[in-house]
Design a protein around this motif. Structure first.
Motif, PDB file in Angstrom:
ATOM      1  N   GLY A   1      -4.061   3.312  -1.101  1.00  0.00           N
ATOM      2  CA  GLY A   1      -2.679   3.712  -0.893  1.00  0.00           C
ATOM      3  C   GLY A   1      -2.362   3.842   0.581  1.00  0.00           C
ATOM      4  N   GLY A   2      -1.103   3.772   0.898  1.00  0.00           N
ATOM      5  CA  GLY A   2      -0.687   3.877   2.285  1.00  0.00           C
ATOM      6  C   GLY A   2      -0.834   5.292   2.799  1.00  0.00           C
TER       7      GLY A   2
ATOM      8  N   THR B   1       7.064   9.021   0.400  1.00  0.00           N
ATOM      9  CA  THR B   1       6.152   7.890   0.272  1.00  0.00           C
ATOM     10  C   THR B   1       6.133   7.463  -1.189  1.00  0.00           C
ATOM     11  OG1 THR B   1       4.709   8.719   2.029  1.00  0.00           O
ATOM     12  CG2 THR B   1       3.804   7.023   0.579  1.00  0.00           C
TER      13      THR B   1
ATOM     14  N   TYR C   1       4.331   4.560  -3.873  1.00  0.00           N
ATOM     15  CA  TYR C   1       3.155   3.693  -3.895  1.00  0.00           C
ATOM     16  C   TYR C   1       3.258   2.538  -4.886  1.00  0.00           C
ATOM     17  CZ  TYR C   1       0.856   7.383  -1.215  1.00  0.00           C
ATOM     18  OH  TYR C   1       0.510   8.289  -0.246  1.00  0.00           O
TER      19      TYR C   1
ATOM     20  N   PHE D   1       7.734   3.807   2.786  1.00  0.00           N
ATOM     21  CA  PHE D   1       8.044   5.098   3.399  1.00  0.00           C
ATOM     22  C   PHE D   1       9.519   5.158   3.773  1.00  0.00           C
ATOM     23  CE2 PHE D   1       3.545   5.893   3.822  1.00  0.00           C
ATOM     24  CZ  PHE D   1       3.018   4.628   3.964  1.00  0.00           C
TER      25      PHE D   1
ATOM     26  N   LEU E   1       2.810  -0.208  10.199  1.00  0.00           N
ATOM     27  CA  LEU E   1       4.041  -0.134   9.433  1.00  0.00           C
ATOM     28  C   LEU E   1       4.984  -1.227   9.892  1.00  0.00           C
ATOM     29  CD1 LEU E   1       4.867   3.696   9.378  1.00  0.00           C
ATOM     30  CD2 LEU E   1       3.742   2.329   7.613  1.00  0.00           C
TER      31      LEU E   1
ATOM     32  N   ARG F   1      -3.407  -0.042   9.531  1.00  0.00           N
ATOM     33  CA  ARG F   1      -2.412   1.022   9.387  1.00  0.00           C
ATOM     34  C   ARG F   1      -1.058   0.703  10.007  1.00  0.00           C
ATOM     35  NH1 ARG F   1      -7.211   3.282   8.922  1.00  0.00           N
ATOM     36  NH2 ARG F   1      -6.748   4.077   6.880  1.00  0.00           N
TER      37      ARG F   1
ATOM     38  N   PHE G   1       9.737  12.486   8.231  1.00  0.00           N
ATOM     39  CA  PHE G   1       9.250  11.933   6.976  1.00  0.00           C
ATOM     40  C   PHE G   1      10.032  12.497   5.793  1.00  0.00           C
ATOM     41  CE2 PHE G   1       6.646  10.373   3.718  1.00  0.00           C
ATOM     42  CZ  PHE G   1       6.301  11.428   2.876  1.00  0.00           C
TER      43      PHE G   1
ATOM     44  N   ARG H   1       0.828  -1.203   0.000  1.00  0.00           N
ATOM     45  CA  ARG H   1       0.000   0.000   0.000  1.00  0.00           C
ATOM     46  C   ARG H   1       0.865   1.257   0.000  1.00  0.00           C
ATOM     47  NH1 ARG H   1      -3.644   0.755   4.414  1.00  0.00           N
ATOM     48  NH2 ARG H   1      -4.890   2.041   3.020  1.00  0.00           N
ATOM     49  N   GLY H   2       2.075   1.119   0.534  1.00  0.00           N
ATOM     50  CA  GLY H   2       2.977   2.263   0.544  1.00  0.00           C
ATOM     51  C   GLY H   2       4.321   1.873   1.124  1.00  0.00           C
TER      52      GLY H   2
ATOM     53  N   GLN I   1       3.777  -0.610   4.309  1.00  0.00           N
ATOM     54  CA  GLN I   1       2.424  -0.826   4.794  1.00  0.00           C
ATOM     55  C   GLN I   1       1.748  -1.782   3.815  1.00  0.00           C
ATOM     56  OE1 GLN I   1      -0.375   2.506   4.822  1.00  0.00           O
ATOM     57  NE2 GLN I   1      -0.932   1.939   6.906  1.00  0.00           N
TER      58      GLN I   1
END
Lengths: 112, 115
Positions: free
Chosen positions: B100-101, A49, A51, A34, A100, A98, A46, A31-32, A91
């Motif tokens: 999406g994350g 990100t 995808y 990071f 990680l 949610r 951060f 999903r992502g 993720q």
């Protein structure tokens, strides 16, 4: 189970010496992905990100890329202030969870 | 603005004390998290609140008690901690997305020392 492996564990560079950090991952449906930078005793900051495979993002001297199995964080002409631990996290398709999954990080030292 | 604030920055407590850690965000995020981080290790998830409801509790001992009074605030109540609970406690927030994350933004952390 999602897994993230970062390499190398530690990297020492001379100022201006470009290099790449690797993040290999296993996740059933990304999903992502990071990237974070963490200075000692502080919270992760951060960076990027990503995808989907083929995606690239840049910020100053940093560029993050993503394939179906790994991500790279390229550091171009690093400066001493880039010294930090760089964390990669993924993720998966966990719905509302949610969560990680973090790698162990790469500790980068840039020498003047 | 992607700022998450945490108070206090440092906390020293005895094993019999009761204290609380506080976290605040004004980004309109509806998911908030508590993590514990030991030296040279990645953050470990403790709790997740989604739309002010506890959605994940990662088998955390009952001496840690989370609370989400509203969508901007997150507390972690501490009672009868052990020395091995000494760590950096991180708060994070994110905006749940449909696809999406969702990117988590971390606060600066509270350095907790249990004597």
């Amino acid at each position: 189970e999602d897994q993230v492996t970062q390499s190398p564990e530690a990297l020492r560079l001379q100022e201006g010496e470009s290099s790449s950090l690797n993040c290999s991952y296993t996740v059933s449906g990304l999903r992502g992905l990071f990237w974070y930078r963490q200075d000692p005793g502080k919270g992760p900051e951060f960076l990027f990100t990503l995808y989907s495979a083929g995606e690239e993002k840049e910020k100053e001297r940093l560029k993050a890329t993503l394939t179906k199995k790994e991500s790279f964080l390229h550091i171009t002409a690093p400066k001493p202030e880039d010294s930090a631990t760089y964390l990669c996290a993924v993720q998966g398709p966990s719905g509302s969870a949610r969560q990680l999954t973090f790698g162990s990080g790469t500790q980068l030292t840039v020498l003047p | 603005d992607t700022e998450v604030t945490q108070t206090p920055k440092h906390l020293v407590m005895g094993m019999t004390n009761k204290k609380s850690l506080k976290c605040e965000q004004h980004m309109g995020h509806r998911a908030m998290y508590w993590y514990k981080q030991k030296a040279k290790k990645p953050p470990e998830l403790m709790f997740v609140y989604s739309y002010e409801k506890l959605s994940i509790n990662e088998s955390v001992p009952s001496r840690f008690s989370p609370e989400c009074p509203n969508s901007s605030l997150l507390n972690l109540h501490l009672h009868a901690l052990q020395p091995e609970d000494s760590a950096l406690y991180l708060c994070a927030s994110s905006q749940p997305g449909l696809a999406g994350g969702d990117t988590q933004y971390f606060g600066p952390g509270t350095r907790l020392t249990v004597l």
